[in-house]
Every structure is written in C-alpha cells, then in structure tokens.
Design a protein around this motif. Sequence first.
Motif, PDB file in Angstrom:
ATOM      1  N   UNK A 683       0.145  12.454 -16.959  1.00 26.73           N
ATOM      2  CA  UNK A 683       0.711  11.388 -16.240  1.00 26.73           C
ATOM      3  C   UNK A 683       0.238  11.749 -14.935  1.00 26.73           C
ATOM      4  N   UNK A 684      -0.199  10.419 -14.220  1.00 25.82           N
ATOM      5  CA  UNK A 684      -0.408  10.714 -12.616  1.00 25.82           C
ATOM      6  C   UNK A 684       0.309  10.140 -11.851  1.00 25.82           C
ATOM      7  N   UNK A 685       1.318  10.860 -11.128  1.00 26.29           N
ATOM      8  CA  UNK A 685       2.233  10.181 -10.415  1.00 26.29           C
ATOM      9  C   UNK A 685       1.924   9.900  -8.838  1.00 26.29           C
ATOM     10  N   UNK A 686       1.916   8.548  -8.610  1.00 25.25           N
ATOM     11  CA  UNK A 686       1.062   8.073  -7.518  1.00 25.25           C
ATOM     12  C   UNK A 686       2.288   7.797  -6.445  1.00 25.25           C
ATOM     13  N   UNK A 687       2.139   8.411  -5.271  1.00 24.12           N
ATOM     14  CA  UNK A 687       3.294   8.125  -4.278  1.00 24.12           C
ATOM     15  C   UNK A 687       2.842   7.020  -3.457  1.00 24.12           C
ATOM     16  N   UNK A 688       3.747   6.034  -3.446  1.00 27.73           N
ATOM     17  CA  UNK A 688       3.407   4.713  -2.675  1.00 27.73           C
ATOM     18  C   UNK A 688       3.555   5.055  -0.906  1.00 27.73           C
ATOM     19  N   UNK A 689       4.150   6.191  -0.683  1.00 27.94           N
ATOM     20  CA  UNK A 689       4.451   6.535   0.671  1.00 27.94           C
ATOM     21  C   UNK A 689       3.025   6.215   1.447  1.00 27.94           C
ATOM     22  N   UNK A 690       2.076   6.817   0.974  1.00 29.31           N
ATOM     23  CA  UNK A 690       0.740   6.531   1.773  1.00 29.31           C
ATOM     24  C   UNK A 690       0.516   4.986   2.138  1.00 29.31           C
ATOM     25  N   UNK A 691       0.893   4.215   1.223  1.00 27.77           N
ATOM     26  CA  UNK A 691       0.702   2.929   1.602  1.00 27.77           C
ATOM     27  C   UNK A 691       1.518   2.381   2.678  1.00 27.77           C
ATOM     28  N   UNK A 692       2.641   2.834   2.981  1.00 30.21           N
ATOM     29  CA  UNK A 692       3.313   2.632   4.158  1.00 30.21           C
ATOM     30  C   UNK A 692       3.171   3.034   5.420  1.00 30.21           C
ATOM     31  N   UNK A 693       2.797   4.349   5.167  1.00 34.73           N
ATOM     32  CA  UNK A 693       2.330   4.971   6.391  1.00 34.73           C
ATOM     33  C   UNK A 693       0.907   4.878   6.920  1.00 34.73           C
ATOM     34  N   UNK A 694       0.159   4.194   6.115  1.00 34.20           N
ATOM     35  CA  UNK A 694      -1.195   3.800   6.425  1.00 34.20           C
ATOM     36  C   UNK A 694      -1.347   2.527   7.493  1.00 34.20           C
ATOM     37  N   UNK A 695      -2.269   2.778   8.499  1.00 36.46           N
ATOM     38  CA  UNK A 695      -2.328   1.661   9.440  1.00 36.46           C
ATOM     39  C   UNK A 695      -3.155   0.582   8.762  1.00 36.46           C
ATOM     40  N   UNK A 696      -4.243   1.011   8.162  1.00 33.09           N
ATOM     41  CA  UNK A 696      -5.063  -0.013   7.213  1.00 33.09           C
ATOM     42  C   UNK A 696      -4.523  -0.223   5.876  1.00 33.09           C
ATOM     43  N   UNK A 697      -3.510  -1.165   5.806  1.00 35.89           N
ATOM     44  CA  UNK A 697      -2.876  -1.169   4.463  1.00 35.89           C
ATOM     45  C   UNK A 697      -3.606  -1.782   3.494  1.00 35.89           C
ATOM     46  N   UNK A 698      -4.666  -2.807   3.838  1.00 34.41           N
ATOM     47  CA  UNK A 698      -5.444  -3.296   2.804  1.00 34.41           C
ATOM     48  C   UNK A 698      -6.347  -2.338   2.231  1.00 34.41           C
ATOM     49  N   UNK A 699      -6.990  -1.433   3.234  1.00 36.89           N
ATOM     50  CA  UNK A 699      -7.845  -0.403   2.654  1.00 36.89           C
ATOM     51  C   UNK A 699      -7.027   0.462   1.595  1.00 36.89           C
ATOM     52  N   UNK A 700      -5.936   0.795   1.928  1.00 36.40           N
ATOM     53  CA  UNK A 700      -5.132   1.631   1.212  1.00 36.40           C
ATOM     54  C   UNK A 700      -4.684   1.033  -0.199  1.00 36.40           C
TER      55      UNK A 700
END
Length: 765
Positions: A683-700
């Motif tokens: 299982x790959x567990x992906x943290x949504x955290x980086x979506x929150x912290x990213x400046x360019x959320x569309x790219x993330x």
Amino acid sequence: MKSLYIILFLLNIFGLFMCVLAIGRSKNKLAPFLNLPIISAMFPIAFSMIIVSATSEIVANIGYSVFCASINWVIYNFLMFTSNLTAIRPKRRLWHYLACCLIGTDSLIILLNPLTDTAFTVYPKTFGNAQLYYLPLYGTYFYLHLTISYLICLAILVLLLYKMYRTPVIYWWRYLTILISFLVLVIWDGISTFFQTYVNISCIGYSISAIMITVFTLAVKPYVLIDRMLRYVVEDLGVMIIFFDLDRVPIYANDAAISFFRLQEEDFTASVYGALKEWLGEENVAKGEFAEREQVIEKVHHGRVYHLAFHWHEMVLHGRLIGAFLQISDQSEYHSNLARERFHATHDALTGLYSKEYFLEIVDQRLREDPETEYVIVASDIRDFKLINDVFGREAGDRILIRIADKIMELSTEKALYGRIGSDKFCVLMEKSHYSDQLFIEQPKEVAYVDDHLRYPVICHVGVIDADPSVAAGILIDRCYIAISQIKNDYERRVVRYDDVMRKQMLWENRVTGELDDAIRRKEFVPYLQPQIDKNGKLCGAEVLVRWQHPTEGLIMPGRFIGILEKNGLIAKLDSYIWQQACVLLSKWQDTELSELPLSVNISPRDFYFTDIFQTFVGLTQRYGIDPKKLHLEITETVMMTDVDRRIELLDKLHGAGFLVEMDDFGSGFSSLNLLKDTDVDVLKIDMGFLRESADSERSKQILLFVINLAHQLGLHVICEGVETREQLELLTEAGCEMFQGYYFSKPVDVEMFVEELVPKYLKR
Ligand code: C2E
Ligand code: CA
Ligand code: CA
C-alpha cells in the motif's frame, strides 16, 4: 737580687695557676689536654726557687735534679698536647709507653744524682754583689739527658711542621704560636745551659709559652680567618654586594657586582655611581634615594630583560652607624619563570588562546565590569573531530586546531576575548555590534579541509548567545553547545542562536528521556485510533497513533516526544509497547464484529537498528493468536534508503509471513519513484499534507493524481491520509484512490470512543 728572682718565679707560678683556672672554666675541647703541661710547668719553676735560695750543696743538687727531671715531663706533656692539637696521634699507646719508659728511667737517674753525681755536680760561686749561688757542673750523662729533651722538642717541631704542611696557610696561626714559643724556648734553654748564667731562668720561658699557648688556644678568636671566610661568603653569596662607608663612598664590591656592572678599580667610586644612576635613575641617586628603599628594577641590559632587586642595609655597631651595603640580587630568572608559569596557567599550550578556566574567569569579569557594552558569546565545535583525529592522526588534528585558533584571532575586535575551552571547542566573547552570522557562516578555505591534499571537509558548528551579565559564563557557554547540539546532524546549518525556546526544548528532552520507563510501566502511553474508510464509506481499518496521558502535562501528542525518542534510540521501547497494545486490541476483537478490522502500526526508521522487526512481529502475532494480515506495518521511505538489500530481504520475509506493508508519508520526503520499482510494498500511503502546504495547488494536484495512477499501474493500493474536506474526498475518489483517512471522517480517538461511536457509524454501511 735573689728575692727578685723569687718574686719573678712566684709571678710565673701565679700566671700558670690562673691558666689552670681558665682551663677549668673553658668549654674548648682542647682545654683538658692543656692541664698536664701547665701543672707540670710549675715544678721546674718551684725548684728553681729552691736552687736560687739554696744554702747548701746538697739542697742545690736536689733542686737541680728535680728541675732537670721535671723539664722533660713538661716537654713531653706539651708533646701530648701538640698531638691532640694537630690531631696527629701515631699509635699512641706504644709511643706513649716507650716515651714514658725512656723519660722515667732518665728521671730516675737524674733524681738519684744527689747521691750519685752521674749527671752533674754542684759547686758554689760568688757573683758581683757577693751573693752565693750554686751552679751545676755537667757530667757525660747530662748530655744524654739533654738529648732526650731535644728529641721530644724535635717531635713537637715535626708534628707542628707536618701539620702546617698539610693545612692551608690561613690555619697556621694555630700552630705558629706553639712553634715560635718552642723555638724561642729551645734556643733560650740552650743558651742558658751552655753559657751558664748564674741563675737558669729558662724555666720562665716554659711558663710564658704555657701561658701564651693557653691564651691562644682558649681565648684568641681567629679574626683573620673569620675575615677571610666572610669575604669568601660575600663573593660566593650569589648576590651582588657593594659596601659603602659613612659618607656613602663605595669601598668594596664583590666579584659578582664588579663583573655585572663592569666596575673599574681605578675609578671605583665613579663607576659604582655610574651604574647606580643607570639602574636607579640619575635623580634618585643624586638625592640619595637608592639608599632609602628596597625596590625591584626591570630593565633591558646588554640585550636581555633583567629584574634586579636593590636592597639597602645599614650597619650599626653599638648604636652607631658604621657603614652600609647594597645587596643586589638578580631575580630575572625568577621573574621569567613566574611569567612563564602564569602564561601556562592561563593559556592553552597548543593554540596560545586562554585556557578554559581563565577564559571563564575573565569573561565573567568583563561582563561585570563593562555593563555598557552588549556582548555575545560565540562557541564553536568541530563536527566529528574525534574521527578526524583518529583517521588522520593527532598531528593533523592539532594543525586544524591551530589554524582555527588563528582564524578566530583574525576576527579580533577591540574588546574580544578568545579561549579554547575543550579539545575541539573554541569560544569568543565579542561586542554584539561586531557580530554577524555571516562572519561565521562562510568558513574560510584555510580550515575547510583537513589538509591541502586531504580534502576531507572540516565542518565547524557555531552557537551564539547574548551574554547576559547575570548568568555565569560557564552556563552561557553550555547553552551555546545546547544550541549546537540541535544542528549537529544538519549539514546545511552552521550557525545557531540559543534562545529560551531551545532551552525549554532541552529540558523537555531530558524529561522525556528520563520519564519514559516509568511512563510505560504506569501505562501512560495509550493507543488512539484513527479510522480508515474505503470508497464506499465503510470502515476498513484504523491507524494506531500513540498519545501520552501525562499525569501533570495532560494529553501529549506524539509530535512532542517521538522525535526525541528517535534521536536517542529509545523509540524502540515505546514502539514495542504500542505494537503489543495493538495486538492486545486485535486479539480482544477476535470474536466480535471487529474481527476482520486490520490495524496499522507505525515503525520508526530507528526501530530497524534497535529491534529485530521480523522476530518481534512474528512473536507478537503468535503470542496473541493473531492473523498477521490484520497487522499493517507502516514504514517510511527513509528506511529503504540505507542498507537497501537487507531491507528488501526483510520486506520479503514479512510478506512471506503474511504481514502487509504500507509506505507511509509518500510524497512528503524524498519520494524517489525509483524506490517504488524495487520496494515490494502493498500500500502506498499518500499524505495530503503537501497539497495544503503547496503554493501552486493545481500543480500539486496533478502530481497527486499522477502518483495515484502510477501506484495503480505498479499494482499497489493507495490510501490517502489527511483528508479534511468533501472536495478532497471527491477529487481522490475520482482519481481512483481506494481508502481514506483524515479529519473529514474523524480525528484519532481513544479505543472506547472508537468502538462506541465510530464503529457504529462506519462499520455497518
Ligand atoms: P503519521 O504516521 O503520518 O500519522 C498521521 C498523523 O496525521 C497523525 O498525527 C494524525 O493525527 C494526523 N492527521 C490525521 N488526519 C489528519 C488531517 O486530516 N489533517 C491533519 N492536519 N492531520 C491529520 P499524530 O497522531 O500527531 O502523529 C504524528 C506522527 O507521530 C505520526 O505521523 C507518526 O509519524 C508519529 N507516531 C504516532 N504514533 C506513533 C507510534 O506509535 N510510533 C511511531 N514510531 N510513530 C508514531
Ligand atoms: Ca503513519
Ligand atoms: Ca503518515
């Protein structure tokens, strides 16, 4: 006329008697040896009186015989005294015995003379003033007797001359007195014997020499000798001495003074005064100041620094000044040793910077005495210095230290102080206005590598603190090192400032470390559960997240202690405990509606070093009778970055045993896609955290979707954590994510709440 002789003889006896009294009182060790010759010298004098006053031949004959016999004993007794005086005592017993026999026989023959006339006969003779005297007419035996006398005299002379030959001239006075008196005596005696005066007064000679010898032996002090010796002491004293008379005219200087000051004999006074002026100052000498006080003068003389101590002594005799002397000692060596010792005590031998103790002392002092200036303390520490020493040798290590010390000195500001306070630790106290991080961030190339040809990097970490005068320097420096310890493993940061947050953090770290064991024993660590939901909205698992129910601090989140425990390796203890708690739950649920619910546990990268992961989990599942597939193991990417082969092997073994492995926090760290290729996770567990912290959320977002896609192509399941909103959920669902975890569904909750509230809410869907 006769009565005049009698008086003369009586005076002599009196003199000798006085000598006996003096000898009795004297403590001189030779005194007892003087008694015999003195007392025996009274006999010839007493019998001389009988001879002078004799009115018959027989009385005169008796007088002469006792006189002659006693003379030999007197001389013999003097021989004995001389032997003690010169300390030459040849086989005393034998000689003594022989001499006594010889003199005894001679005495016997002489004493029998009134009957035998063997030595002499006596005849009456009238002299000018018609007085009758008896004179001896010597026979052959008398000359034999005389020879014995002269032999004893000769023995005395030999002893004295031999002794004088063996002793330095300055000691001759002791023997000369006896020698001269004896020579005179012998000559006098010879003359009176051969040129027959009408009264033989040579015995007076015996008593005079006896008195002289007594006086010399007991009373006379060897002034010349003492004088010589004193002079020797003055020369040998090791200090320079100059004597002055009452008018302060120099009269004598010892050799040391003469050669040091280069005094000239011809112009003695002028050269002494010239030297004194040079050392004590013209004015002082003119005022006579050199005489008034004791002082140490430091001066460069013939190219060397000298410390001369001038000490003036006045000499007073019977209350009156008789002169003075100047004692000058060369203390240069003492002073240079002192300076050297002081330097060694306060400086580090290798770098010449202040030693730790002295640095602390003067920093404290400076902060106290200069409250106007704002200071900072900068402390440095070389990363892995022990390793550098070990690998490149102590000498290379020493060279680095010296170079760093030099560089630190180059930063020198007006008020800065420098110290070496540990093997590879340096400290600087400098004005805050002169300090900037930049000064220490850019490491000069001279100290960047071990050596020009050894390109191993030398990294210096620097801790800075505002020097608060109310805090001891030692504590301030400790705080710098606390700050440095925070960036020890950070390759990027070189300079760190100590602040209060850091101090509190340190204290907290110590507390966590110290309290861990007790806290585990008291069951203060409790597992919280956060539900994992599938795309149908159904509960499909839960992650076990630890909380510390602290007795005084309340509920503590893992963020405050996991990192600390990871740093010191104690995390393995806590994790084992938490894993066990997870197993306890799973085994409890076995016959309930939750029997199919898996639990995910976190495995810290450090656990791999401190525990046998495989054995532990196999052991736990066996002990609690749990199906391994219900235990999901969350590992992080970092685990797979070191020792790759062994880690892959471990994963295979875990898979083989039925465990499910999840790659936690994917997307937050290094996220090497390459890693996924080789790592066999489920299982790959992906943290949504980086979506929150990213400046360019569309790219993330695009990247997120791409990763989910990629995971599916690799045949991995995907779970997204940190899902907080409905939009996120929809987006992820659209992207094909199968499982979700996040506040949108629930925060992590305690087991009771999980079972009572979340299970009914999500399980039955
Ligand atoms: P993690 O393994 O990534 O755990 C997820 C963390 O995200 C948890 O924080 C959880 O409360 C938080 N979280 C969950 N959903 C959301 C959300 O929607 N929004 C936000 N902002 N956060 C969310 P928690 O419990 O504070 O744990 C922090 C970290 O501590 C964990 O991160 C894990 O690395 C570590 N940890 C927790 N328990 C243990 C443990 O028993 N052993 C080990 N080795 N580490 C643990
Ligand atoms: Ca986790
Ligand atoms: Ca995570």
